[in-house]
Design an enzyme around this catalytic site. Structure first.
Site, PDB file in Angstrom:
ATOM      1  CE  LYS A  42      -3.564  -1.032  -0.443  1.00  0.00           C
ATOM      2  NZ  LYS A  42      -3.669  -1.560  -1.646  1.00  0.00           N
ATOM      3  CD1 TRP A  47       1.594   6.783 -10.288  1.00  0.00           C
ATOM      4  CD2 TRP A  47       1.892   7.393  -8.117  1.00  0.00           C
ATOM      5  NE1 TRP A  47       1.630   8.101 -10.047  1.00  0.00           N
ATOM      6  CE2 TRP A  47       1.972   8.537  -8.900  1.00  0.00           C
ATOM      7  CE3 TRP A  47       1.954   7.766  -6.682  1.00  0.00           C
ATOM      8  CZ2 TRP A  47       2.011   9.916  -8.424  1.00  0.00           C
ATOM      9  CZ3 TRP A  47       1.959   8.896  -6.222  1.00  0.00           C
ATOM     10  CH2 TRP A  47       2.172  10.216  -7.142  1.00  0.00           C
ATOM     11  CG  HIS A  89       4.675  -6.383  -1.028  1.00  0.00           C
ATOM     12  ND1 HIS A  89       4.703  -5.268  -1.395  1.00  0.00           N
ATOM     13  CD2 HIS A  89       3.555  -6.624  -1.398  1.00  0.00           C
ATOM     14  CE1 HIS A  89       3.587  -4.748  -1.913  1.00  0.00           C
ATOM     15  NE2 HIS A  89       2.788  -5.703  -1.971  1.00  0.00           N
ATOM     16  NE  ARG A 111      -0.048   6.551   0.839  1.00  0.00           N
ATOM     17  CZ  ARG A 111      -1.181   6.230   0.516  1.00  0.00           C
ATOM     18  NH1 ARG A 111      -1.288   4.814   0.110  1.00  0.00           N
ATOM     19  NH2 ARG A 111      -2.226   6.922   0.304  1.00  0.00           N
ATOM     20  CB  SER A 119      -3.860   2.444   2.073  1.00  0.00           C
ATOM     21  OG  SER A 119      -3.886   1.990   0.699  1.00  0.00           O
ATOM     22  CE1 TYR A 174       0.736   7.036  -3.230  1.00  0.00           C
ATOM     23  CE2 TYR A 174       0.404   8.848  -1.719  1.00  0.00           C
ATOM     24  CZ  TYR A 174      -0.106   7.966  -2.645  1.00  0.00           C
ATOM     25  OH  TYR A 174      -1.519   8.195  -3.074  1.00  0.00           O
ATOM     26  NE  ARG A 240      -8.283   3.413   0.603  1.00  0.00           N
ATOM     27  CZ  ARG A 240      -8.309   4.704   1.459  1.00  0.00           C
ATOM     28  NH1 ARG A 240      -9.569   5.123   1.815  1.00  0.00           N
ATOM     29  NH2 ARG A 240      -7.255   5.475   2.013  1.00  0.00           N
ATOM     30  N   GLY A 242      -5.986   7.508  -3.252  1.00  0.00           N
ATOM     31  CA  GLY A 242      -4.796   8.146  -3.719  1.00  0.00           C
ATOM     32  C   GLY A 242      -4.344   9.635  -3.110  1.00  0.00           C
TER      33      GLY A 242
HETATM   34  P1  A3P Z   1      -5.048   4.584  -0.808  1.00  0.00           P
HETATM   35  O1  A3P Z   1      -5.852   3.282  -0.287  1.00  0.00           O
HETATM   36  O2  A3P Z   1      -4.844   5.398   0.003  1.00  0.00           O
HETATM   37  O3  A3P Z   1      -5.994   5.174  -2.007  1.00  0.00           O
HETATM   38  P2  A3P Z   1       0.165  -0.197  -3.754  1.00  0.00           P
HETATM   39  O4  A3P Z   1       0.001   0.077  -5.297  1.00  0.00           O
HETATM   40  O5  A3P Z   1       1.457  -0.098  -3.159  1.00  0.00           O
HETATM   41  O6  A3P Z   1      -0.894  -1.388  -3.402  1.00  0.00           O
HETATM   42  O7  A3P Z   1      -0.521   1.244  -3.194  1.00  0.00           O
HETATM   43  C1  A3P Z   1      -1.925   1.468  -3.260  1.00  0.00           C
HETATM   44  C2  A3P Z   1      -2.188   2.843  -2.915  1.00  0.00           C
HETATM   45  O8  A3P Z   1      -1.539   3.591  -3.762  1.00  0.00           O
HETATM   46  C3  A3P Z   1      -3.575   3.050  -2.863  1.00  0.00           C
HETATM   47  O9  A3P Z   1      -3.639   4.024  -1.819  1.00  0.00           O
HETATM   48  C4  A3P Z   1      -4.013   3.743  -4.214  1.00  0.00           C
HETATM   49  O10 A3P Z   1      -4.891   4.403  -4.087  1.00  0.00           O
HETATM   50  C5  A3P Z   1      -2.691   4.604  -4.186  1.00  0.00           C
HETATM   51  N1  A3P Z   1      -2.403   4.805  -5.774  1.00  0.00           N
HETATM   52  C6  A3P Z   1      -2.317   3.960  -6.680  1.00  0.00           C
HETATM   53  N2  A3P Z   1      -2.247   4.817  -8.106  1.00  0.00           N
HETATM   54  C7  A3P Z   1      -1.867   5.882  -7.586  1.00  0.00           C
HETATM   55  C8  A3P Z   1      -1.580   7.079  -8.476  1.00  0.00           C
HETATM   56  N3  A3P Z   1      -1.496   6.785  -9.838  1.00  0.00           N
HETATM   57  N4  A3P Z   1      -1.729   8.275  -7.771  1.00  0.00           N
HETATM   58  C9  A3P Z   1      -1.425   8.362  -6.421  1.00  0.00           C
HETATM   59  N5  A3P Z   1      -1.713   7.316  -5.768  1.00  0.00           N
HETATM   60  C10 A3P Z   1      -2.113   6.293  -6.353  1.00  0.00           C
END
Ligand code: A3P
Length: 280
Positions: A42, A47, A89, A111, A119, A174, A240, A242
């Protein structure tokens, strides 16, 4: 419930990482040009992976996570002909020794741990591969004790930090990406030795925005069955909110104090902590 999680090396894994695979990992044969994408769950792994895919003009393979699957995984990865970009991970301890021997490049994304915790809380609730949790309160206790999947956030960060000079590791944040994505993209491309101009950078920023990535998944324009997180194959669970600072909607004052205390005691002499955006 409990068959969703098993403990290996003291760390909770989901049943999607088979014990046989975890046992066999250390025999994995790395290649000098492998690139690892490392994160605690998370932290923005998808991204980062999307950005990196756009940076390469030659053929590269973004694989499924190293620790995902059964023991056939190692062979499967050995059949890949092009440069491998391998998400994981895993803790530094569990990373196959050959990556270290070959001094492979790794990019580690970090992050704010409070936002990471929030998250992961939602992931626990929505992801059928994770056990059900009752309340935010009970969950946060688990997170602080490191009893969530992939173990303690602190141990993960500090383990990778301790060995940061043993491979070639770039640490990304992040919150810094949210603030100034072009700057981070420049950092990544210079780390990878890729030339890129400002137009290309702004193109990548557009293509990897949260809204763009989320709508691509909804329109099923991207392969929804291929995630870079070992905990799910359902990409729809990833996008979710972001944002930065969502933790403020969840933490009570007392929880905030407890978290700060633990953070201070664990991260006090951390080198990375200087760069972690903790107070927003
Ligand atoms: P949230 O749950 O706070 O929205 P991972 O990819 O490591 O599983 O992390 C997921 C988190 O990264 C989620 O956070 C998701 O929304 C956020 N995320 C994914 N794509 C993103 C983007 N393009 N820009 C910003 N946050 C992003």
């Amino acid at each position: 419930q409990s068959d969703l999680i098993h403990i290996f090396n003291g760390i909770p894994f989901t049943s999607r990482s088979s014990i046989d695979l975890l046992r066999a990992l250390n025999a994995f044969q790395a290649r000098e040009d492998d690139l690892l994408l490392v994160s605690y769950p998370k932290s923005g792994t998808h991204w980062l992976a999307e950005i990196i895919k756009h940076l390469y003009t030659s053929k590269v393979s973004l694989t499924s996570p190293l620790e995902f699957g059964d023991v056939s995984k190692l062979e499967e990865l050995s059949f890949i002909g092009s440069k491998r970009i391998i998400p994981t991970h895993l803790s530094y301890d569990m990373l196959p020794a050959d990556f270290k021997a070959k001094k492979c490049k790794a990019i580690y994304i970090i992050r704010n741990p409070k936002d990471t915790a929030v998250s992961l809380f939602h992931y626990y609730r929505d992801n059928p591969h994770l056990p059900t949790i009752d309340t935010w309160h009970g969950y946060l206790d688990m997170f602080l004790r490191g009893e969530v999947v992939c173990g303690s956030w602190f141990d993960h960060i500090l383990g990778w930090e301790e060995h940061r000079n043993e491979m070639s590791t770039l640490f990304l944040y992040y919150e810094a990406m949210k603030k100034d994505l072009p700057k981070t993209i420049r950092k990544i491309s210079s780390f990878l030795g890729i030339n890129i101009n400002d137009n290309e950078i702004s193109e990548i920023c557009k293509k990897t925005s949260f809204n763009e990535m989320r709508s691509n998944v909804e329109k099923e324009k991207s392969d929804v069955n291929h995630t870079v997180c070992a905990l799910t194959s359902n990409k729809k669970l990833i996008f979710r909110k972001g944002t930065v600072g969502d933790w403020k909607n969840y933490f009570s004052n007392k929880q905030d104090r407890l978290f700060d205390e633990l953070y201070r005691s664990r991260m006090d002499s951390s080198y990375l902590a200087k760069h972690i955006s903790y107070d927003n």
